[in-house]
Scaffold this motif. Structure first.
Motif, PDB file in Angstrom:
ATOM      1  N   VAL A  29       0.841  -1.204   0.000  1.00 12.63           N
ATOM      2  CA  VAL A  29       0.000   0.000   0.000  1.00 12.63           C
ATOM      3  C   VAL A  29       0.873   1.250   0.000  1.00 12.63           C
ATOM      4  CG1 VAL A  29      -1.691   1.297   1.323  1.00 12.63           C
ATOM      5  CG2 VAL A  29      -1.926  -1.174   1.112  1.00 12.63           C
ATOM      6  N   LYS A  80       2.200   1.974  -3.447  1.00 20.05           N
ATOM      7  CA  LYS A  80       1.164   2.549  -4.309  1.00 20.05           C
ATOM      8  C   LYS A  80       0.961   4.032  -3.997  1.00 20.05           C
ATOM      9  CE  LYS A  80      -1.196   0.943  -6.901  1.00 20.05           C
ATOM     10  NZ  LYS A  80      -1.165   0.931  -8.382  1.00 20.05           N
ATOM     11  N   LEU A 130      -3.638  -4.459  -6.589  1.00 18.30           N
ATOM     12  CA  LEU A 130      -2.829  -3.261  -6.651  1.00 18.30           C
ATOM     13  C   LEU A 130      -2.072  -3.160  -7.971  1.00 18.30           C
ATOM     14  CD1 LEU A 130      -1.395  -3.169  -3.004  1.00 18.30           C
ATOM     15  CD2 LEU A 130      -3.161  -1.683  -3.980  1.00 18.30           C
TER      16      LEU A 130
END
Length: 441
Positions: free
Chosen positions: A59, A62, A437
């Motif tokens: 995360v 990203k 993702l």
């Protein structure tokens, strides 16, 4: 083994100390990836805490990529557009590197090359000979070019002029045509359309050595100096005879003929052969990255009074550096955000203009060619390095997916009779999360 080591004089204790770090590393590696009794058949890398840390790292990557692309300084994805002039310029640059004279663009060869490019697109083939048996020489002679020597290079499925030239120079046969010192003329044909169910650009490059040496003609008439020639002396008898003839003809009703009045040479030149003003043309143009700016150069001939570079809805005025060279600097970030093609246009005092397509500046170098299924490319500068964050992010997620799947397969396959369902479920969730993702771009 110990007896052998003792016999040759190598202490066993010293050998164990030397290899002890490797033994410890091997144990930790086995504990992390291989299920066995010491780790309770539960590899440490797939522990609940480690999977949570890896998910948080994915995360974070990203978020970092999005922030970098949104707020980081953008470096444009630059490439020369596939145009006739760009291909010719790159070809002559390659010849200059090998001290070979430049080629001159020939309009008749341009016509032949364009006919060949259009024919390949219309009939859906990519070859020197057409399906109906026409050779490159048929196209050249049909266009009206008479040659002693000719050559042809072909390219398809490229979107950048530099890539076309690189591919040709990496091929011995194409390179031989480009560097052939006997060739004098060049013609380029470009045709874009659908080929093999996808958008493609055909590029045809024709070379030629003309059969006849052109004669240079001047637009100024040759001035001939004249002088009066004295009339020959006549005898007194001849003069009397002439007087008698004139006297006899004086009563004729027909008036004597008059010689036409002569005109000055300057007036004749003005009416028939005075050269017309040369139109403004763009002979060459180039672009290069200079720090955070893009330098645009244009070689203009003719009475140019203004030269502009257009990109998107913006324009920048070029300044004359000498009688032919015009230049300007534009911020690279603005060029990258316009997502358009840069064009240079020169104007003369009468409002007439000449235009040349220069290059593509966009987040996606293939946008101007309407190619489907491509991922936008954006380059940013971070800590002095220019790179593509999306590409780095994609490689990171692919590495994570491959590592998690490999660890899961080992955990399941090595001890099939001992399985931990939470381990399989948590690892599967992490793999799915990484795939999501990766797919979100």
């Amino acid at each position: 083994m110990e007896q052998v080591l003792n016999y040759i004089g190598v202490p066993t204790i010293s050998l164990k100390k030397a290899f002890f770090p490797l033994v410890v590393f091997g144990r930790h590696l086995k504990d992390h990836f291989i299920p066995h009794a010491r780790n309770n058949y539960h590899p440490h890398v797939l522990a609940h805490r480690n999977l949570a840390l890896m998910s948080g790292l994915m995360v974070t990557v990203k978020i970092f990529t999005i922030a970098l692309m949104s707020f980081g300084p953008i470096a444009p994805a630059f490439s020369s557009a596939i145009t006739e002039q760009n291909i010719i310029n790159l070809t002559n640059e390659s010849r200059q590197q090998y001290s070979v004279p430049d080629l001159t663009e020939n309009s008749v060869l341009d016509k032949a090359a364009q006919a060949k490019a259009d024919d390949m697109l219309a009939k859906g083939y990519f070859a020197h000979n057409s399906p109906d048996g026409r050779t490159p020489w048929d196209f050249i002679t049909s266009a009206g070019y008479s040659y002693l020597m000719a050559g042809e290079n072909l390219a398809v499925n490229f979107t950048e002029a530099e890539n076309v030239e690189t591919a040709w120079m990496n091929s011995p046969g194409h390179k031989a045509n480009i560097l052939n010192k006997n060739f004098q003329d060049i013609g380029i044909g470009i045709s874009q359309g659908t080929y093999q169910d996808h958008t493609a650009i055909f590029v045809v490059q024709e070379f030629g050595l003309p059969a006849a040496v052109p004669v240079a003609l001047t637009d100024k008439p040759t001035q001939v100096q004249t002088s009066a020639v004295p009339a020959p002396a006549q005898s007194s008898a001849a003069l009397q005879a002439s007087a008698q003839v004139k006297s006899a003809n004086s009563s004729s009703s027909n008036p004597p003929a008059q010689a036409p009045a002569s005109q000055p040479i300057s007036q004749v030149r003005s009416d028939s052969s005075a050269p017309s003003p040369m139109p403004v043309t763009i002979q060459d143009s180039s672009v290069q990255l200079v720090g955070g700016n893009v330098q645009i150069n244009a070689q203009v001939s003719g009475p140019a009074v203004k030269v502009l570079a257009y990109f998107g809805q913006q324009a920048v005025m070029l300044s004359p550096r000498d009688s032919k060279t015009w230049t300007a600097l534009a911020p690279s970030s603005e060029l990258a955000q316009t997502d358009s093609t840069v064009k240079v246009q020169a104007f003369d005092i009468k409002g007439q203009s000449a235009q040349m397509q220069l290059a593509d500046f966009s987040t996606n170098t293939q946008t101007n060619y309407n190619l489907a299924g491509t991922t936008p490319v954006s380059y940013v500068t971070f800590m002095g390095q220019t790179f593509n964050p999306k590409s780095a992010e994609s490689r990171f997620y692919m590495f994570m997916i491959a590592g998690l799947l490999s660890s899961l397969i080992l955990a399941v396959a090595i001890k099939k009779h001992i399985q931990h369902l939470p381990l399989i479920a948590n690892t599967s969730f992490a793999v799915i999360f990484a795939c999501l993702l990766f797919m979100t771009g």
